[in-house]
Design a protein around this motif. Structure first.
Motif, PDB file in Angstrom:
ATOM      1  N   ALA A   1       0.823  -1.202   0.000  1.00 42.20           N
ATOM      2  CA  ALA A   1       0.000   0.000   0.000  1.00 42.20           C
ATOM      3  C   ALA A   1       0.862   1.258   0.000  1.00 42.20           C
ATOM      4  N   LEU A   2       1.905   1.276   0.817  1.00 41.36           N
ATOM      5  CA  LEU A   2       2.681   2.506   0.984  1.00 41.36           C
ATOM      6  C   LEU A   2       3.747   2.697  -0.092  1.00 41.36           C
ATOM      7  N   PHE A   3       4.338   1.610  -0.561  1.00 43.61           N
ATOM      8  CA  PHE A   3       5.494   1.759  -1.461  1.00 43.61           C
ATOM      9  C   PHE A   3       5.369   0.961  -2.753  1.00 43.61           C
ATOM     10  N   ASP A   4       4.266   0.222  -2.902  1.00 45.78           N
ATOM     11  CA  ASP A   4       4.126  -0.674  -4.043  1.00 45.78           C
ATOM     12  C   ASP A   4       5.329  -1.625  -4.157  1.00 45.78           C
ATOM     13  N   LEU A   5       5.667  -2.228  -3.023  1.00 46.17           N
ATOM     14  CA  LEU A   5       6.789  -3.169  -2.978  1.00 46.17           C
ATOM     15  C   LEU A   5       6.284  -4.540  -2.542  1.00 46.17           C
ATOM     16  N   THR A   6       6.806  -5.593  -3.173  1.00 44.20           N
ATOM     17  CA  THR A   6       6.542  -6.932  -2.664  1.00 44.20           C
ATOM     18  C   THR A   6       7.573  -7.261  -1.586  1.00 44.20           C
ATOM     19  N   ILE A   7       7.344  -8.371  -0.887  1.00 46.96           N
ATOM     20  CA  ILE A   7       8.290  -8.787   0.151  1.00 46.96           C
ATOM     21  C   ILE A   7       9.660  -9.062  -0.476  1.00 46.96           C
ATOM     22  N   ALA A   8       9.666  -9.715  -1.620  1.00 45.82           N
ATOM     23  CA  ALA A   8      10.955 -10.021  -2.257  1.00 45.82           C
ATOM     24  C   ALA A   8      11.708  -8.735  -2.586  1.00 45.82           C
TER      25      ALA A   8
ATOM     26  N   LEU B   1      21.353   0.345  -5.266  1.00 44.45           N
ATOM     27  CA  LEU B   1      20.217   1.227  -5.066  1.00 44.45           C
ATOM     28  C   LEU B   1      20.490   2.560  -5.732  1.00 44.45           C
ATOM     29  N   THR B   2      19.506   3.109  -6.390  1.00 47.10           N
ATOM     30  CA  THR B   2      19.593   4.488  -6.864  1.00 47.10           C
ATOM     31  C   THR B   2      19.291   5.412  -5.689  1.00 47.10           C
ATOM     32  N   GLN B   3      19.353   6.721  -5.944  1.00 44.76           N
ATOM     33  CA  GLN B   3      18.925   7.670  -4.915  1.00 44.76           C
ATOM     34  C   GLN B   3      17.509   7.353  -4.456  1.00 44.76           C
ATOM     35  N   ALA B   4      16.625   7.147  -5.442  1.00 39.09           N
ATOM     36  CA  ALA B   4      15.231   6.812  -5.108  1.00 39.09           C
ATOM     37  C   ALA B   4      15.180   5.555  -4.257  1.00 39.09           C
ATOM     38  N   GLY B   5      15.968   4.565  -4.632  1.00 39.78           N
ATOM     39  CA  GLY B   5      16.000   3.328  -3.862  1.00 39.78           C
ATOM     40  C   GLY B   5      16.455   3.565  -2.441  1.00 39.78           C
ATOM     41  N   GLN B   6      17.450   4.426  -2.303  1.00 37.39           N
ATOM     42  CA  GLN B   6      17.942   4.709  -0.952  1.00 37.39           C
ATOM     43  C   GLN B   6      16.912   5.453  -0.123  1.00 37.39           C
ATOM     44  N   SER B   7      16.162   6.357  -0.759  1.00 38.52           N
ATOM     45  CA  SER B   7      15.179   7.041   0.090  1.00 38.52           C
ATOM     46  C   SER B   7      14.015   6.113   0.411  1.00 38.52           C
ATOM     47  N   THR B   8      13.660   5.228  -0.512  1.00 35.06           N
ATOM     48  CA  THR B   8      12.672   4.214  -0.144  1.00 35.06           C
ATOM     49  C   THR B   8      13.151   3.436   1.071  1.00 35.06           C
ATOM     50  N   LEU B   9      14.378   2.988   1.011  1.00 36.31           N
ATOM     51  CA  LEU B   9      14.922   2.226   2.135  1.00 36.31           C
ATOM     52  C   LEU B   9      14.874   3.026   3.429  1.00 36.31           C
ATOM     53  N   ALA B  10      15.222   4.298   3.321  1.00 36.73           N
ATOM     54  CA  ALA B  10      15.213   5.137   4.519  1.00 36.73           C
ATOM     55  C   ALA B  10      13.814   5.248   5.127  1.00 36.73           C
ATOM     56  N   GLU B  11      12.799   5.175   4.262  1.00 32.37           N
ATOM     57  CA  GLU B  11      11.434   5.213   4.795  1.00 32.37           C
ATOM     58  C   GLU B  11      11.018   3.875   5.368  1.00 32.37           C
ATOM     59  N   ILE B  12      11.520   2.833   4.735  1.00 32.05           N
ATOM     60  CA  ILE B  12      11.099   1.487   5.094  1.00 32.05           C
ATOM     61  C   ILE B  12      11.667   1.040   6.427  1.00 32.05           C
ATOM     62  N   ILE B  13      12.896   1.411   6.683  1.00 39.04           N
ATOM     63  CA  ILE B  13      13.572   0.879   7.866  1.00 39.04           C
ATOM     64  C   ILE B  13      12.838   1.177   9.165  1.00 39.04           C
ATOM     65  N   PRO B  14      12.483   2.439   9.432  1.00 36.49           N
ATOM     66  CA  PRO B  14      11.795   2.685  10.702  1.00 36.49           C
ATOM     67  C   PRO B  14      10.462   1.964  10.794  1.00 36.49           C
ATOM     68  N   LEU B  15       9.801   1.830   9.657  1.00 37.34           N
ATOM     69  CA  LEU B  15       8.550   1.091   9.642  1.00 37.34           C
ATOM     70  C   LEU B  15       8.739  -0.353  10.065  1.00 37.34           C
ATOM     71  N   ALA B  16       9.769  -0.964   9.491  1.00 33.82           N
ATOM     72  CA  ALA B  16      10.053  -2.362   9.825  1.00 33.82           C
ATOM     73  C   ALA B  16      10.444  -2.491  11.282  1.00 33.82           C
ATOM     74  N   GLN B  17      11.257  -1.556  11.739  1.00 36.94           N
ATOM     75  CA  GLN B  17      11.686  -1.623  13.128  1.00 36.94           C
ATOM     76  C   GLN B  17      10.514  -1.412  14.077  1.00 36.94           C
ATOM     77  N   ASP B  18       9.647  -0.483  13.720  1.00 33.57           N
ATOM     78  CA  ASP B  18       8.436  -0.296  14.520  1.00 33.57           C
ATOM     79  C   ASP B  18       7.649  -1.590  14.632  1.00 33.57           C
ATOM     80  N   TYR B  19       7.491  -2.207  13.500  1.00 35.71           N
ATOM     81  CA  TYR B  19       6.682  -3.423  13.497  1.00 35.71           C
ATOM     82  C   TYR B  19       7.308  -4.476  14.399  1.00 35.71           C
ATOM     83  N   GLU B  20       8.607  -4.648  14.252  1.00 32.19           N
ATOM     84  CA  GLU B  20       9.291  -5.627  15.093  1.00 32.19           C
ATOM     85  C   GLU B  20       9.175  -5.241  16.570  1.00 32.19           C
ATOM     86  N   ASN B  21       9.314  -3.968  16.840  1.00 33.53           N
ATOM     87  CA  ASN B  21       9.202  -3.521  18.223  1.00 33.53           C
ATOM     88  C   ASN B  21       7.807  -3.768  18.786  1.00 33.53           C
ATOM     89  N   GLN B  22       6.808  -3.583  17.946  1.00 32.59           N
ATOM     90  CA  GLN B  22       5.451  -3.854  18.410  1.00 32.59           C
ATOM     91  C   GLN B  22       5.275  -5.334  18.730  1.00 32.59           C
TER      92      GLN B  22
END
Lengths: 164, 164
Positions: B47-54, B113-134
């Motif tokens: 929903a947020l990034f149009d990314l699959t798990i892979a 990763l391109t610049q775009a890829g890196q900023s996607t990653l930068a957005e994704i990481i805290p989300l993933a960490q939040d989820y794990e923390n929850q």
DNA sequence: GGATTAAAGTTTCAAATGAAACTACTTTCT
DNA sequence: AGAAAGTAGTTTCATTTGAAACTTTAATCC
């Protein structure tokens, strides 16, 4: 400065992680683990009994709860109604399951193991237990209890996060 | 006479279990748990990034290991080469990944990763960490360490059982 | 009581998956 | 060097999957 499960608790607060270490990320680890286990069990059941995991679950459930309907099986086996419909169809064709129309509601069918189904189950149970015992061979009874506790808590939390 | 994880250790030896209690069967529990977690993460990423798990895994890996090739990613991300090929194709199309032919072997491509890829990653990481923390919110640091230990051991055992 | 809404299972259809075949290259062997 | 065997990644194709539509029966509403 060990990271544990990527959990931020374990890293000091003012150096938020900018990377995510995949092999320690809990969702990844669980998926990988359950994938390995499911694949090897699925291969075993398929080779020895020509059973899918869904069929296997249904047989196991009906062993202790004869007469369940598809709808009742769904939450108990974590299967959707399409999978159940297909698994039941195959189990009936292979002579392991019998459908009896429910008295008073002709939409649903109560499901029962046939003799063949029961002997399949009798063969399957020790195999499954063996496998579980192998997985847990190195775990002490206390550790097994702790693992059980962890899994229950993770399951409950994951269920909560489904909605949120 | 409590059954723990169906483990036979926990039941006395001369009353072997004739039933298998599905909701306590370790492979079932792991599959159910990882399924719930994967589905909710997949929904979020999609929903947020149009990314699959892979795709997500590949981006995460390349964040800390730029220049990996598809073949190198496979074991690190537990993905087969078909999934990787398709995920990489999509990531390139969405401008998040760049392929550079490897000097000296024109069959493989190093992935960055391109610049775009890196900023996607930068957005994704805290989300993933939040989820794990929850997921781990109710776990003490000691419990997290113990869980980590259990998962490592189960993973190693499951890997052994693959062959056997 | 007849119409409407809902529920149990099944079927259909489109998307995801993964094994096997394939293409393009590289390495090994003679 | 040239043939044979092997590897990286892609494509094809058959199977699996699950959401949505459908069929049949039951419950609810007027």
């Amino acid at each position: 400065m060990d990271r544990v499960l990527n959990n931020v608790k374990a890293v000091s607060m003012n150096e938020m992680q900018r990377t995510l270490y995949l092999p320690r990320f809990l969702p990844y680890r669980l998926t990988k683990l359950s994938g390995m286990i499911s694949r090897s069990l699925a291969a075993k059941y398929s080779a020895l009994f020509d059973l899918t995991i869904a069929e296997w679950r249904i047989v196991a459930l009906l062993g202790s709860n004869p007469g369940l309907t598809a709808r009742e099986i769904a939450p108990l086996a974590s299967l959707d109604k399409v999978s159940i419909s297909r698994a039941v169809e195959r189990l009936v064709k292979s002579g392991r399951l019998e459908k009896r129309t429910v008295e008073g509601d002709r939409r649903s069918a109560a499901l029962f193991l046939t003799q063949a189904g029961q002997s399949t189950l009798a063969e399957i149970i020790p195999l499954a237990q063996d496998y579980e015992n192998q997985l847990l061979a190195e775990f002490s009874p206390e550790e097994i209890e702790q693992l059980d506790n962890f899994l229950n808590r993770l399951d409950a939390t994951a269920e909560d996060l489904q909605e949120g």
